[in-house]
Design a protein around this motif. Structure first.
Motif, PDB file in Angstrom:
ATOM      1  N   ARG A 124      35.337  37.326  37.623  1.00 30.95           N
ATOM      2  CA  ARG A 124      35.513  36.174  38.508  1.00 30.95           C
ATOM      3  C   ARG A 124      35.151  34.847  37.825  1.00 30.95           C
ATOM      4  O   ARG A 124      35.421  33.777  38.351  1.00 30.95           O
ATOM      5  CB  ARG A 124      34.662  36.349  39.772  1.00 30.95           C
ATOM      6  CG  ARG A 124      35.228  37.360  40.725  1.00 30.95           C
ATOM      7  CD  ARG A 124      36.523  36.908  41.330  1.00 30.95           C
ATOM      8  NE  ARG A 124      36.362  35.799  42.269  1.00 30.95           N
ATOM      9  CZ  ARG A 124      37.374  35.237  42.931  1.00 30.95           C
ATOM     10  NH1 ARG A 124      38.609  35.652  42.744  1.00 30.95           N
ATOM     11  NH2 ARG A 124      37.164  34.251  43.765  1.00 30.95           N
ATOM     12  N   CYS A 129      49.227  33.344  39.078  1.00 30.65           N
ATOM     13  CA  CYS A 129      47.812  33.222  38.748  1.00 30.65           C
ATOM     14  C   CYS A 129      47.555  33.704  37.321  1.00 30.65           C
ATOM     15  O   CYS A 129      48.138  34.696  36.888  1.00 30.65           O
ATOM     16  CB  CYS A 129      47.003  34.052  39.738  1.00 30.65           C
ATOM     17  SG  CYS A 129      45.242  33.946  39.439  1.00 30.65           S
ATOM     18  N   CYS A 144      42.899  42.800  40.876  1.00 26.65           N
ATOM     19  CA  CYS A 144      43.979  42.111  41.595  1.00 26.65           C
ATOM     20  C   CYS A 144      45.358  42.260  40.944  1.00 26.65           C
ATOM     21  O   CYS A 144      45.507  42.119  39.724  1.00 26.65           O
ATOM     22  CB  CYS A 144      43.612  40.628  41.711  1.00 26.65           C
ATOM     23  SG  CYS A 144      44.792  39.695  42.678  1.00 26.65           S
ATOM     24  N   PRO A 182      48.488  38.506  39.415  1.00 28.95           N
ATOM     25  CA  PRO A 182      49.047  38.010  38.154  1.00 28.95           C
ATOM     26  C   PRO A 182      50.245  38.838  37.662  1.00 28.95           C
ATOM     27  O   PRO A 182      51.087  38.335  36.915  1.00 28.95           O
ATOM     28  CB  PRO A 182      47.875  38.135  37.168  1.00 28.95           C
ATOM     29  CG  PRO A 182      46.655  38.087  38.041  1.00 28.95           C
ATOM     30  CD  PRO A 182      47.054  38.807  39.299  1.00 28.95           C
ATOM     31  N   ASN A 216      46.345  30.289  43.828  1.00 33.27           N
ATOM     32  CA  ASN A 216      45.198  29.640  43.204  1.00 33.27           C
ATOM     33  C   ASN A 216      45.430  28.139  43.367  1.00 33.27           C
ATOM     34  O   ASN A 216      45.592  27.420  42.402  1.00 33.27           O
ATOM     35  CB  ASN A 216      45.208  30.031  41.726  1.00 33.27           C
ATOM     36  CG  ASN A 216      43.822  30.211  41.195  1.00 33.27           C
ATOM     37  OD1 ASN A 216      43.652  30.582  40.067  1.00 33.27           O
ATOM     38  ND2 ASN A 216      42.822  29.904  41.989  1.00 33.27           N
ATOM     39  N   CYS A 268      41.559  38.601  37.723  1.00 33.89           N
ATOM     40  CA  CYS A 268      40.418  39.336  38.279  1.00 33.89           C
ATOM     41  C   CYS A 268      40.776  40.819  38.127  1.00 33.89           C
ATOM     42  O   CYS A 268      41.935  41.198  38.331  1.00 33.89           O
ATOM     43  CB  CYS A 268      40.228  38.985  39.753  1.00 33.89           C
ATOM     44  SG  CYS A 268      39.893  37.239  39.989  1.00 33.89           S
ATOM     45  N   GLN A 318      34.016  36.960  46.870  1.00 34.85           N
ATOM     46  CA  GLN A 318      34.191  38.411  46.612  1.00 34.85           C
ATOM     47  C   GLN A 318      32.884  39.203  46.625  1.00 34.85           C
ATOM     48  O   GLN A 318      32.835  40.290  47.179  1.00 34.85           O
ATOM     49  CB  GLN A 318      34.956  38.697  45.294  1.00 34.85           C
ATOM     50  CG  GLN A 318      36.188  37.862  45.048  1.00 34.85           C
ATOM     51  CD  GLN A 318      37.318  38.065  46.059  1.00 34.85           C
ATOM     52  OE1 GLN A 318      37.219  38.892  46.953  1.00 34.85           O
ATOM     53  NE2 GLN A 318      38.363  37.265  45.957  1.00 34.85           N
ATOM     54  N   LYS A 323      44.259  34.114  36.321  1.00 37.85           N
ATOM     55  CA  LYS A 323      42.834  34.437  36.296  1.00 37.85           C
ATOM     56  C   LYS A 323      42.543  35.900  35.948  1.00 37.85           C
ATOM     57  O   LYS A 323      41.502  36.216  35.399  1.00 37.85           O
ATOM     58  CB  LYS A 323      42.195  34.118  37.664  1.00 37.85           C
ATOM     59  CG  LYS A 323      42.183  32.643  38.019  1.00 37.85           C
ATOM     60  CD  LYS A 323      40.970  31.959  37.419  1.00 37.85           C
ATOM     61  CE  LYS A 323      40.765  30.547  37.937  1.00 37.85           C
ATOM     62  NZ  LYS A 323      41.882  29.615  37.759  1.00 37.85           N
TER      63      LYS A 323
HETATM   64 FE1  SF4 Z   1      44.130  35.366  40.791  1.00 40.19          FE
HETATM   65 FE2  SF4 Z   1      42.850  35.334  43.137  1.00 40.19          FE
HETATM   66 FE3  SF4 Z   1      43.945  37.607  42.253  1.00 40.19          FE
HETATM   67 FE4  SF4 Z   1      41.781  36.591  41.063  1.00 40.19          FE
HETATM   68  S1  SF4 Z   1      41.907  37.328  43.211  1.00 40.19           S
HETATM   69  S2  SF4 Z   1      43.617  37.371  40.007  1.00 40.19           S
HETATM   70  S3  SF4 Z   1      42.138  34.402  41.228  1.00 40.19           S
HETATM   71  S4  SF4 Z   1      45.029  35.746  42.815  1.00 40.19           S
END
Ligand code: SF4
Ligand code: SAM
Length: 449
Positions: A287, A165, A172, A175, A210, A169, A275, A167
């Protein structure tokens, strides 16, 4: 070639469906190497924990299991038997040699991108006295090297189409543990899906951290989106149902929404984590969407597929969350109406930006907000299920139930269904007349053909 081997392994999987998929592939690789699986950890020459790092509880559970497994390893050693202990998955990737420091009985630490090297690394662990830590990110190599399964263990098969990923967030670890976003090429996925169908799979669950950001290379070299991939997989003989998870609201393209209206095999179910319902929290979470955009997106999905069942993930008690923010989440849930959902207390993860924020919410406040949210989500789930009372729905049966003539499967809306019928329905789709509904499941009868 299969190695002469009489050894046994015990494999425990924590966390998400991607770990389940990876565990299935590891089991295949070990079977090719002559290993047989045991459910008795005390009888295993090789113990693998495929771990999850998403919340602190999940990661700490691994260390308490490792303590017990170390005792088993010591007892076996006294009986003259060796035991190799391997830690795989996201805790392995995130913590690396910290694992062998905290639990020196561990022989091998292997990150999710290195599973194709598992048999070779086990041999090294058996012959060398030092700890082995393998947490590189070699990209495509794992999927190319790990063969598709020879038999589907259930009529519903996981197929990892995308991993990693980009993204970030702020709460999280994905990544960091699964690396950058990577989509597998369409041709390889079609080949694997055909093998799964030939092995008895009727449903494909396309997996990705994702998944709707999928952009794999198509046969002509052009990148294809998830909707195009779904349309191609729907053409494979024997594939009756397709699902996908987990999606990000930002990557919900018009083409994917249209596919929900046009592709009969695409099931009317969408897991789309939001979320929070507070824009302030969504911004702090990075997000990249607002609450109103999510509600608008849901309206567009419902316009394409009015009966779609919606699911989501929620985090309560993100740093700085106020009562007002929590109320906005409740308001969003009321505005959307979910068929099911997962909700979690925020868990600070080492190395993520949110963990360093000073305004952490007290545990008892998080617990109160979680209970309130879950009570509403439970009520919505019960109401969604209650609407199906008296209807008839096709159910894909996965296994026999406990009672004679009973079978357990899933409705198109992913509801768990217990039904009685005359015949063997495991692995088949049959219509069920729904006679009773509960919060988490339905009961019914399969009318005689
Ligand atoms: Fe990626 Fe989903 Fe984690 Fe956000 S919540 S960083 S979109 S895996
Ligand atoms: N990629 C998906 C997305 O965009 O939402 C979800 C991936 S994650 C494996 C599954 C869920 O775990 C998230 O949707 C989130 O609700 C929850 N989660 C992730 N990190 C968390 C944390 N630090 N504390 C609590 N819950 C967390």
């Amino acid at each position: 070639m299969q190695r002469a081997n009489t050894k046994t392994y015990f494999l425990k999987t924590f966390g998400c469906q991607m770990n389940v998929y990876d565990s299935e592939r590891m089991a295949e690789a070990l079977a090719r190497d002559g290993y047989s699986q045991t459910e008795d950890v005390g009888n295993a020459d090789l113990v693998i924990l495929n771990t999850c790092h998403i919340r602190e509880k999940a990661a700490e559970k691994v260390y308490s299991d490792l303590g017990r497994i170390r005792d088993i390893k010591d007892t076996r050693k006294r009986d003259g038997k060796e035991t190799v202990i391997a830690v795989a998955g996201c805790v392995a990737q995130a913590e690396g040699s910290e694992i062998t420091r905290r639990q020196p009985a561990v022989d091998l630490v292997i990150g999710p991108q290195s599973y194709h090297r598992l048999p070779e690394l086990i041999v090294r662990a058996e012959t060398k006295s030092e700890h082995i830590v393998e947490t590189e990110f070699p990209g495509d190599e794992k999927f190319t090297a790990m063969k598709a399964p020879r038999r589907a263990s259930s009529p519903s098969a996981f197929l990892t189409v995308q991993e990693g990923c980009d993204k970030f967030c702020t709460f999280c670890v994905v990544p960091y543990t699964r690396g950058a976003e990577f989509s597998r090429p369409v041709a390889k996925l079609e080949a694997e899906a055909r093998e799964l169908a030939a092995a008895g799979a009727k449903e494909l669950v396309l997996l990705g951290q994702n998944v709707n950001a999928y952009h794999g290379e198509g046969p002509s070299g052009r990148a294809m989106g998830l909707a195009e991939l779904i349309r191609r997989l729907a053409d494979i003989d024997g594939i009756e149902r397709i699902r996908y998870m987990t999606s990000h609201p930002r990557d919900m393209s018009d083409d994917l929404i249209a596919a929900h209206a046009e592709v009969p095999q695409l099931m009317p179910f969408l897991h789309l984590p939001v979320q929070s319902g507070s824009d302030r929290m969504l911004t702090a979470m990075n997000r990249k969407h607002r609450a109103a955009e999510y509600i608008d997106l849901i309206a567009r999905v419902r316009a394409a597929r009015p009966d779609i069942a919606l699911s989501s993930d929620f985090i309560v008690g993100f740093p700085g969350e106020t009562e007002e923010d929590a109320e906005e989440t409740i308001a969003l849930v009321k505005a959307v109406g979910f068929a099911q959902a997962f909700s979690f207390k925020y868990s600070p993860r080492p190395g993520t930006p949110a963990a360093a924020l000073e305004v952490q919410v007290p545990e008892d406040v998080k617990t109160g907000r979680l209970h309130r949210l879950q009570a509403l989500l439970d009520e919505q789930q019960g109401a969604f299920n209650a609407k199906t009372l008296g209807s008839t729905m096709p159910v894909l049966f996965e296994r026999p139930g406990r009672n004679p003539g009973e079978f357990i499967g899933r409705s198109p809306y992913l509801q768990l269904v217990h039904a009685v019928g005359d015949g063997n329905f495991t692995g088949r789709t049959a219509n069920v007349a729904v006679t009773e509904t509960r919060r988490v499941s339905l009961s019914g009868v399969i009318p005689a053909a």
